[in-house]
Design an enzyme around this catalytic site. Structure first.
Site, PDB file in Angstrom:
ATOM      1  CG  HIS B  46      -1.983  -1.022   1.218  1.00 44.71           C
ATOM      2  ND1 HIS B  46      -3.027  -1.041   2.118  1.00 44.71           N
ATOM      3  CD2 HIS B  46      -2.191  -2.077   0.379  1.00 44.71           C
ATOM      4  CE1 HIS B  46      -3.826  -2.059   1.842  1.00 44.71           C
ATOM      5  NE2 HIS B  46      -3.343  -2.711   0.806  1.00 44.71           N
ATOM      6  CD  GLU B  48      -1.944   4.116   3.199  1.00 45.66           C
ATOM      7  OE1 GLU B  48      -1.607   3.416   2.213  1.00 45.66           O
ATOM      8  OE2 GLU B  48      -3.128   4.208   3.588  1.00 45.66           O
ATOM      9  CB  CYS B  76      -6.397  -0.541   5.152  1.00 47.86           C
ATOM     10  SG  CYS B  76      -4.709  -1.171   5.223  1.00 47.86           S
ATOM     11  CB  CYS B  79      -1.871   1.582   6.241  1.00 48.87           C
ATOM     12  SG  CYS B  79      -1.430   0.759   4.697  1.00 48.87           S
TER      13      CYS B  79
END
Lengths: 143, 143
Positions: B46, B48, B76, B79
């Site tokens: 992801h 992040e 999410c 993260c």
């Protein structure tokens, strides 16, 4: 789980929090690792994340359908979510982590409405040995 | 946040879910990225996580004390936990993610007793633009 414990011992020897993980598919080990957050200067380098990333490389796929994860301690919230995203089939873990776990403690991610896939979960495997390694590690760090 | 949105547009162009993130310390950009889960076959890639890992490399430290994260969508659960572990100071995000977020939705990790560090959180920055990119991406994917 014996191999995951060996990875935990290896992590302790490197000065890392002693947690180990192994990813298996159809009786074949795809990846095994211990924590490497310090060595890699990477707060996401938990044993579970390392084996998920490695196994995805091995299978050339971002989903680990039909794969089972063995880990010595209850995964944290970050790893619990990563296990879900990777579509892991079964999670076997050793000791519970009341302070930092994300499966049976804290966020309990697999039970959240935002969790789209939850593995079957089995816990308590060699939990005393997993706990003993952790306790010895943190006791040795205290002044 | 404009740069994070540019990263989100870049991710969409690569066929990735269009989310972008930028990590800043003292007015300097340490890392910026869009999602790369498909390209890398890595469910943890992801935006992040990618900027956290990159910024840790840049600073040669597994903690990003004093660093601020800008991301186009509510992080999410994975993260959110990684942001906590990295000791990020402030989190600025665009749109809420009711289905998958872990800050104001679902696991709400920063509010859990298992969360040892929570950043200051500010949301709603350029949220309409962040939402528009996501909606256009998913609409284009439907048959």
């Amino acid at each position: 789980m014996s191999m995951a414990l060996a990875e935990a011992h290896g992590a302790a020897a490197r000065g890392e929090v002693p947690i180990g993980a192994v990813l298996v598919k159809d009786g074949t080990i795809l990846a095994s690792a211990g924590n490497r957050t310090r060595e890699l200067n990477d707060p996401t380098a938990h044993a579970e994340i390392l084996v998920i990333r490695e196994a995805c490389k091995v299978l050339d796929n971002e989903r680990l359908t039909g794969c089972d994860l063995y880990v010595t301690l209850e995964p944290c919230t970050m790893c619990t979510a990563a296990i879900s995203f990777a579509r892991i089939r079964r999670l076997y873990y050793g000791a519970q982590d009341i302070k930092g776990g994300g499966v049976e403690n804290g966020a309990r991610f697999f039970a959240q409405p935002t969790c789209l896939h939850a593995p079957e979960v089995y816990s308590g495997f060699k939990e005393q040995e997993a706990e003993t390694i952790l306790k010895a590690f943190f006791r040795a760090k205290r002044p």
